[in-house]
Design a protein around this motif. Structure first.
Motif, PDB file in Angstrom:
ATOM      1  N   LEU A   1       1.312   9.542  -5.831  1.00  5.72           N
ATOM      2  CA  LEU A   1       1.934  10.847  -5.590  1.00  5.72           C
ATOM      3  C   LEU A   1       2.804  11.250  -6.782  1.00  5.72           C
ATOM      4  O   LEU A   1       2.728  12.380  -7.268  1.00  5.72           O
ATOM      5  CB  LEU A   1       2.783  10.786  -4.318  1.00  5.72           C
ATOM      6  CG  LEU A   1       3.762  11.946  -4.132  1.00  5.72           C
ATOM      7  CD1 LEU A   1       3.013  13.212  -3.783  1.00  5.72           C
ATOM      8  CD2 LEU A   1       4.788  11.631  -3.065  1.00  5.72           C
TER       9      LEU A   1
ATOM     10  N   PHE B   1      -9.424   4.408  -0.990  1.00  7.77           N
ATOM     11  CA  PHE B   1     -10.385   4.276   0.103  1.00  7.77           C
ATOM     12  C   PHE B   1     -10.949   2.855   0.094  1.00  7.77           C
ATOM     13  O   PHE B   1     -10.977   2.177   1.120  1.00  7.77           O
ATOM     14  CB  PHE B   1     -11.482   5.323  -0.062  1.00  7.77           C
ATOM     15  CG  PHE B   1     -12.737   5.048   0.701  1.00  7.77           C
ATOM     16  CD1 PHE B   1     -12.800   5.270   2.059  1.00  7.77           C
ATOM     17  CD2 PHE B   1     -13.869   4.572   0.051  1.00  7.77           C
ATOM     18  CE1 PHE B   1     -13.957   5.029   2.756  1.00  7.77           C
ATOM     19  CE2 PHE B   1     -15.034   4.317   0.739  1.00  7.77           C
ATOM     20  CZ  PHE B   1     -15.081   4.545   2.099  1.00  7.77           C
TER      21      PHE B   1
ATOM     22  N   PHE C   1       0.823  -1.210   0.000  1.00  5.46           N
ATOM     23  CA  PHE C   1       0.000   0.000   0.000  1.00  5.46           C
ATOM     24  C   PHE C   1       0.858   1.262   0.000  1.00  5.46           C
ATOM     25  O   PHE C   1       0.475   2.281  -0.579  1.00  5.46           O
ATOM     26  CB  PHE C   1      -0.939  -0.019   1.214  1.00  5.46           C
ATOM     27  CG  PHE C   1      -1.983   1.056   1.170  1.00  5.46           C
ATOM     28  CD1 PHE C   1      -2.982   1.027   0.222  1.00  5.46           C
ATOM     29  CD2 PHE C   1      -1.949   2.113   2.066  1.00  5.46           C
ATOM     30  CE1 PHE C   1      -3.942   2.028   0.175  1.00  5.46           C
ATOM     31  CE2 PHE C   1      -2.904   3.112   2.020  1.00  5.46           C
ATOM     32  CZ  PHE C   1      -3.906   3.066   1.077  1.00  5.46           C
TER      33      PHE C   1
ATOM     34  N   ILE D   1      -8.292  -3.923   3.014  1.00  3.92           N
ATOM     35  CA  ILE D   1      -7.243  -4.334   3.950  1.00  3.92           C
ATOM     36  C   ILE D   1      -7.845  -4.575   5.336  1.00  3.92           C
ATOM     37  O   ILE D   1      -7.577  -5.588   5.982  1.00  3.92           O
ATOM     38  CB  ILE D   1      -6.134  -3.264   4.033  1.00  3.92           C
ATOM     39  CG1 ILE D   1      -5.371  -3.202   2.720  1.00  3.92           C
ATOM     40  CG2 ILE D   1      -5.171  -3.580   5.177  1.00  3.92           C
ATOM     41  CD1 ILE D   1      -4.196  -2.230   2.739  1.00  3.92           C
TER      42      ILE D   1
ATOM     43  N   MET E   1      -4.244  16.911  -9.993  1.00  2.87           N
ATOM     44  CA  MET E   1      -5.067  16.820  -8.789  1.00  2.87           C
ATOM     45  C   MET E   1      -6.210  15.831  -9.003  1.00  2.87           C
ATOM     46  O   MET E   1      -6.522  15.027  -8.126  1.00  2.87           O
ATOM     47  CB  MET E   1      -5.615  18.200  -8.455  1.00  2.87           C
ATOM     48  CG  MET E   1      -6.279  18.276  -7.123  1.00  2.87           C
ATOM     49  SD  MET E   1      -6.726  19.968  -6.748  1.00  2.87           S
ATOM     50  CE  MET E   1      -8.121  20.201  -7.803  1.00  2.87           C
TER      51      MET E   1
ATOM     52  N   GLU F   1       0.202   4.032  -2.902  1.00  2.54           N
ATOM     53  CA  GLU F   1      -0.100   5.457  -2.770  1.00  2.54           C
ATOM     54  C   GLU F   1       1.066   6.295  -3.272  1.00  2.54           C
ATOM     55  O   GLU F   1       0.879   7.388  -3.806  1.00  2.54           O
ATOM     56  CB  GLU F   1      -0.394   5.811  -1.309  1.00  2.54           C
ATOM     57  CG  GLU F   1      -1.749   5.369  -0.856  1.00  2.54           C
ATOM     58  CD  GLU F   1      -2.638   6.553  -0.507  1.00  2.54           C
ATOM     59  OE1 GLU F   1      -2.241   7.369   0.323  1.00  2.54           O
ATOM     60  OE2 GLU F   1      -3.724   6.655  -1.082  1.00  2.54           O
TER      61      GLU F   1
ATOM     62  N   ARG G   1      -7.422   8.406  -4.900  1.00  2.00           N
ATOM     63  CA  ARG G   1      -7.703   8.302  -3.461  1.00  2.00           C
ATOM     64  C   ARG G   1      -9.037   7.637  -3.200  1.00  2.00           C
ATOM     65  O   ARG G   1      -9.203   6.914  -2.231  1.00  2.00           O
ATOM     66  CB  ARG G   1      -7.720   9.709  -2.843  1.00  2.00           C
ATOM     67  CG  ARG G   1      -6.401  10.089  -2.242  1.00  2.00           C
ATOM     68  CD  ARG G   1      -6.420   9.823  -0.749  1.00  2.00           C
ATOM     69  NE  ARG G   1      -5.068   9.666  -0.268  1.00  2.00           N
ATOM     70  CZ  ARG G   1      -4.657  10.084   0.936  1.00  2.00           C
ATOM     71  NH1 ARG G   1      -5.485  10.677   1.753  1.00  2.00           N
ATOM     72  NH2 ARG G   1      -3.427   9.875   1.311  1.00  2.00           N
ATOM     73  N   ILE G   2     -10.000   7.894  -4.083  1.00  2.00           N
ATOM     74  CA  ILE G   2     -11.297   7.250  -3.926  1.00  2.00           C
ATOM     75  C   ILE G   2     -11.110   5.733  -4.054  1.00  2.00           C
ATOM     76  O   ILE G   2     -11.652   4.950  -3.271  1.00  2.00           O
ATOM     77  CB  ILE G   2     -12.296   7.784  -4.965  1.00  2.00           C
ATOM     78  CG1 ILE G   2     -12.545   9.274  -4.707  1.00  2.00           C
ATOM     79  CG2 ILE G   2     -13.603   7.012  -4.912  1.00  2.00           C
ATOM     80  CD1 ILE G   2     -13.351   9.964  -5.778  1.00  2.00           C
TER      81      ILE G   2
ATOM     82  N   LEU H   1     -20.767  18.411  -3.936  1.00  2.00           N
ATOM     83  CA  LEU H   1     -19.896  18.438  -2.760  1.00  2.00           C
ATOM     84  C   LEU H   1     -19.584  19.882  -2.377  1.00  2.00           C
ATOM     85  O   LEU H   1     -19.698  20.260  -1.207  1.00  2.00           O
ATOM     86  CB  LEU H   1     -18.606  17.683  -3.063  1.00  2.00           C
ATOM     87  CG  LEU H   1     -17.637  17.559  -1.879  1.00  2.00           C
ATOM     88  CD1 LEU H   1     -18.259  16.687  -0.806  1.00  2.00           C
ATOM     89  CD2 LEU H   1     -16.313  16.977  -2.318  1.00  2.00           C
TER      90      LEU H   1
ATOM     91  N   ILE I   1      -8.209   0.350   1.133  1.00  2.00           N
ATOM     92  CA  ILE I   1      -7.868   0.290   2.552  1.00  2.00           C
ATOM     93  C   ILE I   1      -8.976  -0.404   3.342  1.00  2.00           C
ATOM     94  O   ILE I   1      -8.721  -1.148   4.293  1.00  2.00           O
ATOM     95  CB  ILE I   1      -7.525   1.694   3.095  1.00  2.00           C
ATOM     96  CG1 ILE I   1      -6.604   1.568   4.295  1.00  2.00           C
ATOM     97  CG2 ILE I   1      -8.732   2.494   3.436  1.00  2.00           C
ATOM     98  CD1 ILE I   1      -5.976   2.861   4.714  1.00  2.00           C
ATOM     99  N   ILE I   2     -10.220  -0.206   2.912  1.00  2.00           N
ATOM    100  CA  ILE I   2     -11.314  -0.936   3.560  1.00  2.00           C
ATOM    101  C   ILE I   2     -11.114  -2.441   3.331  1.00  2.00           C
ATOM    102  O   ILE I   2     -11.330  -3.265   4.225  1.00  2.00           O
ATOM    103  CB  ILE I   2     -12.684  -0.493   2.996  1.00  2.00           C
ATOM    104  CG1 ILE I   2     -12.893   1.014   3.181  1.00  2.00           C
ATOM    105  CG2 ILE I   2     -13.806  -1.271   3.654  1.00  2.00           C
ATOM    106  CD1 ILE I   2     -13.112   1.472   4.554  1.00  2.00           C
TER     107      ILE I   2
ATOM    108  N   PHE J   1      -4.972  12.344  -8.647  1.00  2.00           N
ATOM    109  CA  PHE J   1      -4.702  11.961  -7.266  1.00  2.00           C
ATOM    110  C   PHE J   1      -5.992  11.698  -6.507  1.00  2.00           C
ATOM    111  O   PHE J   1      -6.114  10.722  -5.765  1.00  2.00           O
ATOM    112  CB  PHE J   1      -3.890  13.046  -6.560  1.00  2.00           C
ATOM    113  CG  PHE J   1      -3.269  12.585  -5.276  1.00  2.00           C
ATOM    114  CD1 PHE J   1      -2.010  12.012  -5.281  1.00  2.00           C
ATOM    115  CD2 PHE J   1      -3.934  12.693  -4.071  1.00  2.00           C
ATOM    116  CE1 PHE J   1      -1.433  11.568  -4.111  1.00  2.00           C
ATOM    117  CE2 PHE J   1      -3.368  12.254  -2.891  1.00  2.00           C
ATOM    118  CZ  PHE J   1      -2.101  11.690  -2.914  1.00  2.00           C
ATOM    119  N   ILE J   2      -6.971  12.567  -6.697  1.00  2.00           N
ATOM    120  CA  ILE J   2      -8.196  12.433  -5.910  1.00  2.00           C
ATOM    121  C   ILE J   2      -9.003  11.218  -6.351  1.00  2.00           C
ATOM    122  O   ILE J   2      -9.510  10.467  -5.520  1.00  2.00           O
ATOM    123  CB  ILE J   2      -9.012  13.741  -5.966  1.00  2.00           C
ATOM    124  CG1 ILE J   2      -8.267  14.801  -5.159  1.00  2.00           C
ATOM    125  CG2 ILE J   2     -10.410  13.544  -5.416  1.00  2.00           C
ATOM    126  CD1 ILE J   2      -8.819  16.181  -5.275  1.00  2.00           C
TER     127      ILE J   2
ATOM    128  N   TYR K   1       0.840  12.283  -9.660  1.00  2.00           N
ATOM    129  CA  TYR K   1       0.348  13.653  -9.420  1.00  2.00           C
ATOM    130  C   TYR K   1       1.415  14.685  -9.765  1.00  2.00           C
ATOM    131  O   TYR K   1       1.171  15.658 -10.465  1.00  2.00           O
ATOM    132  CB  TYR K   1      -0.058  13.764  -7.951  1.00  2.00           C
ATOM    133  CG  TYR K   1      -0.240  15.161  -7.411  1.00  2.00           C
ATOM    134  CD1 TYR K   1      -1.380  15.897  -7.702  1.00  2.00           C
ATOM    135  CD2 TYR K   1       0.714  15.743  -6.587  1.00  2.00           C
ATOM    136  CE1 TYR K   1      -1.553  17.166  -7.200  1.00  2.00           C
ATOM    137  CE2 TYR K   1       0.555  17.011  -6.070  1.00  2.00           C
ATOM    138  CZ  TYR K   1      -0.576  17.725  -6.379  1.00  2.00           C
ATOM    139  OH  TYR K   1      -0.749  18.984  -5.877  1.00  2.00           O
TER     140      TYR K   1
END
Lengths: 699, 540
Positions: free
Chosen positions: A155, A186, A147, A192, A175, A151, A182-183, A611, A189-190, A178-179, A158
């Motif tokens: 970076l 997410f 992981f 994991i 950006m 990630e 990141r989604i 958002l 990681i869940i 990267f975002i 990006y």
């Protein structure tokens, strides 16, 4: 006997980091030559050690082909333990060679491509940093370290997409990448957490790949929210893969990632980083085998992405964007392979794709370089004669990606199509045929858009303005040599996996067998294996019985490829006015495809804009309501104390003057507090304590 | 150099010696004042280093303890000591103080003498809070630290400094008065004639009392953290405070709230704490998401960072209330990480503010071109703040989420959304400030970071990387204390097991708010001191 290289695996990872740190810290003072030597040299040295590791692995018997290099314990809390340790096995060995090998070639190419850039040193520093994180991802022997790499490459992606940051567009694209990633992360990681939790529940506190594989069967009957935990975890991991490897619904960042310099697109957004998701499924194949539902999702998602991206690719005019959609589409192929548990076929395609897609991007970069940084194919044409090396190598890559027999893509793609067609799916009976049809159509579309690109760029009349035209030239040696090297691999790469039916021994399949099992290399599958793998085995057996099918499918796919080339030739060479007429005729469809089915717009309205609106509303709520209450309380207290103060002055004047005044001053006479009243206040508080204490003692 | 038993006292009160020296320096000798203060804070930092290196990580007992009767009639002692939790907060404070002084070098131009004195007093107060083992002493330090902070904002602050200072002061004061009442009540109710925190752990108050006492303490600490919805003083205080004030506020003062939960509220009233656990977890998660969402649309960088603190500290609270090894240790680690990365963010904002006298994101753009080194440092700090693996922020965040996931999956899943959002607001801010075209003429002449600024940023950067790559030296020192804390939070007296269980005994209680129905480990309301068959020996 353990090979000596086992204890030096960390050097492979560390070298690019040293390069990145060196160029990043002192590169700006140094000559470009030094920067390039450090940048390329560290990756080259890593490649060399990778080679040693690879051959040491070959010396071992298949079931012992795994070397672990434990460095130190990274995080250890309670029973959670994450090691900084590296694992070289057949899968990661192939990945090291692809990453450092293709990486080295692209580094060398960058020496020429970026020669005139002021931030030359920064480019090489970032590129090396990327190689470092990618190697961390590939070599990490547990999910935690994996992981970190996962990630980390995000970076670098990006940083490199927004490399020319003075253009706001580039920075915004970085950006976005990267975002969106990141989604995906997410989800990852869940995944994991779920896996860790489930394993811990069975008393196995580990996320080490080897140990996970040994203990995966323990999860067979663990359920969470009514779903098998293996299915759930792998689904969440796939969300991560969809982000990193640009699959539906998270693929939207990759086309925009083309804002970065072309070598970056070649290395990160074609050859290596975007294949991390495929690698992840390969790495966790034992879990995916326990989750037929997830595998089905992966296969369907891959197929859908493949055809969606291919269709968009047919109408794009930006040369890099066509290649970007092509990458998404080819990644779809890989996921399709993973989804039918044909892991080695997926990794094989990952490898050949790395060669020919990197070549395509570098070739496109060479053209863009010659065309004074123009990327619109409508302004190109006819550069074939001025750029022979670029043209011929590009042609090789095009033949490879379209799957012309003899070139690398043919072997890997057709293996995927064959596996997709012949692996029974336990959930949907008709899925194999459906997958094959989609794969078949994508093959045709790929041939079409690639030759469209070919014809628009290299053939016909040059449509550029005179100034640009006069500058068209073949690229310098630093750029053409890498093209030739990659062209070589785009042909030879396929011969690692020539199927038995064509007289080969499918070496890559056998080499990967210890990792993926089922390869007849004496690897016992873990007892937890379920439906699909058995099905896959049966299917494989059935297929082995009918070599006829394999050959038939190959013939079909060659026919559709030729048809695609024919149509492209018809539309873009013979009748150049035809596309415009067609677009006019089917305007709506054309617009929708050209605008990528408006997915970006949809996402913007539904997610980004919503958002931001919610945020603004919350900020208002925070300022006016929550803080309003606070200020309101303050105001009431102030009123109350002034009334109190008047009362105090008139009635008990002087008695508790000090106390009252401090309350009043808290509200109104601010200056006094500042001049030291607060200290007095504290004395009162302390005095109060003592008084209360005394009273209590007396009572 | 200094005897181990009085080392803490030296660390805490050396700043006071510094104050004494400063009193004899003429206010006009500005450079001298600065140098003396820097020397004193550096000296304190070096003095505190043996705490780390000589720390015994095998025990949860208090170390470097010193206990002297102070007001014996009321059982008040001067009693100090540290464990694996407070150790790092002490070190964080002593580490950041010299950096703060350096960052104020040119920023503070008025009343330098008073400023330096206030800073030293502040340091003493903060250190005192972290080492006090006597409730009375704790409270004195707690309140004493408020005054210099109040002055920092009120005297050296921005345009709305008075409003912000008063708000800060009244808000915190309201909480601390509640706490004071609770402390006194506790003293008389326990009948133990002691303010000794460790002794009070064993008091075992009745459930109803615990609930009320916990509430009083928790409100005081929740304001300080700050937890949603008590957070609105923070953006104001941050925006108006001078750079060093913001750094201290974010890095140390907010941690006092968390520390209060860890040292007092939870172990003193375990059942009361358990009663409110669901509520606190909800507030923490709301804080994570809410803080991040509000941060995204802030026009002022400092406000943005302030709201990001609300979000990050929500993570810390979530971790602590997971009440398992991973969660709590992650929470403590995240406290340190947040102290470093948010502290660094404020330092960076201060650097750019000194050059442009604005903090509005819209006033920047394309700064990377003018300030490449600043940009590189800024980016590393931003990445640390959004929890990029390999840097410090990830370790804590990850452990917290693992811990929370073991308690209730949905907690971790919702909280993890905060990880996405943090990337959104931080990167968007960074992109708007640093990237794009340099189109504002005022930004043309801005100079890059200078040597002094580099000198104080570098140590922070080194720690940011070190804590991400090699967290073991930090985590190892926390293990025993955190395990002991878990035992205390369950009303146990001793550490029965050093390890984590897959499902923590507390976790199954979290769903139910009725504590009375808990298992035998929970002492019932009738428990008194004499029932305790044994006392845990503690190092005094």
């Amino acid at each position: 006997m353990e090979p000596w290289v086992k204890d030096y695996i960390w050097v492979i990872v560390l070298l690019p980091l040293i390069g990145a740190a060196f160029n990043g810290l002192v590169g700006f003072k140094l000559d470009k030559k030094v920067v390039s030597w450090v940048g390329c040299g560290t990756v080259g040295a890593a490649f060399a050690i990778g080679m040693v590791a690879f051959f040491s692995l070959l010396q071992l018997s298949p079931q012992h082909r795994h070397l672990t290099n434990h460095l130190y314990t990274w995080i250890s809390v309670g029973k959670l333990k994450a090691d900084a340790a590296f694992l070289v096995d057949p899968l990661s060995a192939i990945m090291i060679l692809v990453v450092t090998g293709v990486g080295l070639v692209i580094h060398v190419y960058s020496v020429g491509y970026m020669a005139h850039d002021k931030s030359y040193w920064r480019f090489f520093s970032h590129l090396n940093l990327f190689i470092f994180f990618m190697l961390l991802l590939v070599l990490g022997d547990n999910l935690f370290l994996f992981f970190v790499g996962w990630e980390g490459v995000g970076l670098c992606s990006y940083l490199l997409i927004g490399f020319w940051y003075t253009e706001k567009y580039n920075a915004v694209c970085g950006m976005k990448a990267f975002i969106v990633n990141r989604i995906g992360d997410f989800g990852f990681i869940i995944g994991i957490f779920i896996l860790f939790w489930a394993m811990a529940g069975r008393g196995v506190w580990t996320l080490n790949f080897m140990e996970l594989q040994e203990n995966a069967h323990l999860l067979a009957d663990v359920k969470l929210w009514g779903v098998g935990v293996a299915t759930l975890a792998t689904l969440f991991f796939f969300v991560g893969a969809a982000g990193k490897s640009a699959q539906i619904p998270l693929y939207v960042w990759l086309p925009d990632a083309m804002a970065g310099p072309t070598p970056v697109s070649a290395l990160i957004h074609a050859a290596t980083m975007v294949t991390a998701g495929v690698y992840m499924i390969g790495r966790l194949n034992f879990l995916y085998l326990m989750a037929p539902a997830t595998l089905t999702v992966v296969a369907v998602g891959g197929a859908a992405t493949a055809i969606l991206a291919a269709s968009i690719g047919t109408v794009q005019n930006d040369i890099k964007r066509v290649l970007a959609y092509s990458t998404i589409s080819q990644l779809g192929y890989m996921f399709m392979a993973m989804g039918v548990a044909a892991f080695s076929a997926g990794i094989f395609h990952l490898m050949t794709h790395a060669f020919f897609k990197a070549l395509l991007f570098l070739g496109a970069g060479s053209v863009i370089h010659a065309m004074s940084d123009k990327k619109d194919m409508r302004e190109m044409g006819g550069v074939r004669k001025r750029m022979p090396v670029t043209f011929w190598t590009f042609l090789v890559a095009t033949l490879a990606i379209t799957g012309i027999p003899g070139f690398a893509g043919f072997f890997s793609k057709d293996e995927i199509l064959w596996m997709a067609a012949s692996t029974p799916n336990p959930i949907f009976e008709n899925l194999p045929s459906l997958l094959w049809i989609v794969g078949f159509l994508v093959a045709g579309l790929t041939a079409f858009y690639m030759f469209r690109l070919m014809f628009m760029t290299f053939f016909g009349e040059c449509r550029a303005d005179e100034h640009t035209k006069s500058h068209i030239h073949e690229s310098p040696r630093a750029m053409t040599v890498p093209l030739v090297v990659l062209a070589l691999f785009s042909v030879l790469g396929g011969y690692f996996g020539v199927p038995a039916i064509l007289g080969g021994s499918n070496r890559i399949h056998n080499f990967l067998a210890p990792v993926f099992g089922g390869g007849g290399a004496g690897h016992a599958l873990s007892p937890g294996v379920t439906l699909v793998s058995t099905a896959a085995k049966e299917g494989a057996a059935a297929v082995q019985g009918s070599h006829g099918l394999e050959v038939t499918l190959m013939v079909f796919s060659v026919i559709v490829v030729l048809a695609g080339i024919f149509v492209a030739n018809f539309m873009y060479r013979k009748h150049p006015d035809y596309p415009a007429r067609l677009a006019d005729r089917f305007q709506r469809v054309y617009r929708a495809v050209l605008n990528k089915y408006y997915v970006d717009e949809f996402y913007h309205i539904v997610f980004t804009a919503t958002l931001l609106r919610i945020n603004a509303a919350l900020a208002w709520f925070d300022d006016k309501v929550i803080d309003g209450i606070v200020n309101g309380v303050g105001w009431i207290t102030r009123r109350f104390s002034s009334v109190n103060g008047v009362f105090d002055n008139l009635v008990i004047d002087g008695m508790v003057n000090g106390l009252a005044e401090s309350t009043i001053s808290a509200g109104g006479r601010l200056r006094k507090i500042q001049s030291g009243r607060i200290q007095t206040y504290l004395y009162y508080v302390l005095g109060g304590i003592l008084i209360i204490v005394m009273i209590r003692l007396v009572v | 150099m200094v005897a181990e038993s009085s080392l803490l006292t030296w660390v805490v009160f050396t700043p006071l010696i510094g104050v004494a020296i400063l009193l004899f320096v003429k206010p006009e000798r500005e450079e001298l004042l600065r140098w003396i203060t820097l020397a004193v804070t550096l000296f304190v930092f070096f003095l505190s280093l043996p705490l780390f290196f000589k720390f015994n990580s095998d025990t949860y007992l208090m170390q470097f303890t010193q206990k002297i009767p102070w007001i014996p009639g009321y059982g008040i002692f001067y009693s100090v000591g540290i464990d694996g939790i407070s150790l790092f907060l002490v070190l964080l404070t002593t580490f950041l103080m010299p950096i703060c002084i350096l960052s104020s070098w040119r920023y503070i131009t008025e009343k330098i003498k008073q400023y330096m004195i206030a800073m030293l007093l502040l340091e003493m107060g903060m250190l005192g809070v972290f080492v006090a083992l006597d409730l009375f002493l704790f409270y004195i330090f707690w309140e004493a630290m408020l005054i210099p902070m109040y002055l920092l904002i009120g005297v050296w602050g921005g345009p709305r400094k008075i409003y912000a200072a008063i708000k800060f002061f009244l808000y915190t004061m309201a909480g601390s008065l509640l706490m004071l009442v609770a402390i006194l009540f506790l003293y008389f109710k326990s009948g133990m004639n002691t303010f000794d925190i460790l002794k009070l752990y064993e008091a075992g108050f009745p459930l109803e009392l615990q609930i009320w006492m916990f509430l009083a303490f928790a409100v005081a600490f929740a304001i300080k953290v700050p937890m949603f919805p008590f957070h609105t003083w923070l953006p104001d205080a941050h925006v108006e405070a001078p750079t060093a004030g913001s750094v201290i506020l974010a890095a140390v003062l907010l941690k006092m709230g968390i520390y209060g939960f860890l040292r007092l509220a939870i172990p003193l009233f375990p059942q009361g704490s358990l009663y409110f656990t669901p509520l606190i977890i909800y507030l923490a998660i709301i804080g994570i998401i809410y803080g991040a969402l509000v941060a995204m649309v802030q026009p002022d960088v400092k406000k943005l960072v302030a709201y990001s603190s609300v979000s990050h500290l929500g993570f810390v609270m979530l971790g602590i209330y997971a009440l398992n090894m991973n969660g709590i240790e992650g929470g403590v680690y995240q406290m340190l990480s947040h102290g470093l990365s948010t502290g660094a963010l404020f330092l960076l904002v201060g650097i750019i503010y000194e050059r442009r006298h604005t903090r509005l994101i819209a006033d920047f753009g394309g700064m990377q071109k003018r300030m490449p080194i600043f940009g590189a440092i800024f980016l590393i700090v931003v990445m640390s703040s959004i929890g990029l693996p390999g840097l410090n922020g990830f370790v804590g965040e990850f452990l917290i989420l693992v811990g929370a996931f073991q308690v209730k999956k949905i907690y971790a899943i919702v909280a993890a959304v905060g990880v996405i959002l943090s990337a959104c607001y931080m990167l968007w801010m960074f992109q708007r400030m640093m990237f794009g075209k340099l189109d504002k003429p005022e930004n043309e002449e801005v100079s890059d970071i200078n040597k002094r600024e580099l000198a104080y940023m570098l140590p922070v950067l080194v720690l940011i990387v070190l804590m991400g790559v090699y967290p073991s030296p930090f985590l190892r020192r926390m293990d025993a204390s955190v395990a002991h804390f878990i035992a205390l939070s369950q009303g146990k007296k001793e550490v029965y097991a050093f390890e984590d269980k897959a499902v923590n005994p507390v976790s199954h209680l979290l769903g139910k708010s009725k504590v009375g129905k808990s298992d035998g480990r929970m002492r019932d309301a009738q428990f008194t001191m004499h029932d305790a068959g044994f006392r845990v020996k503690r190092n005094r």
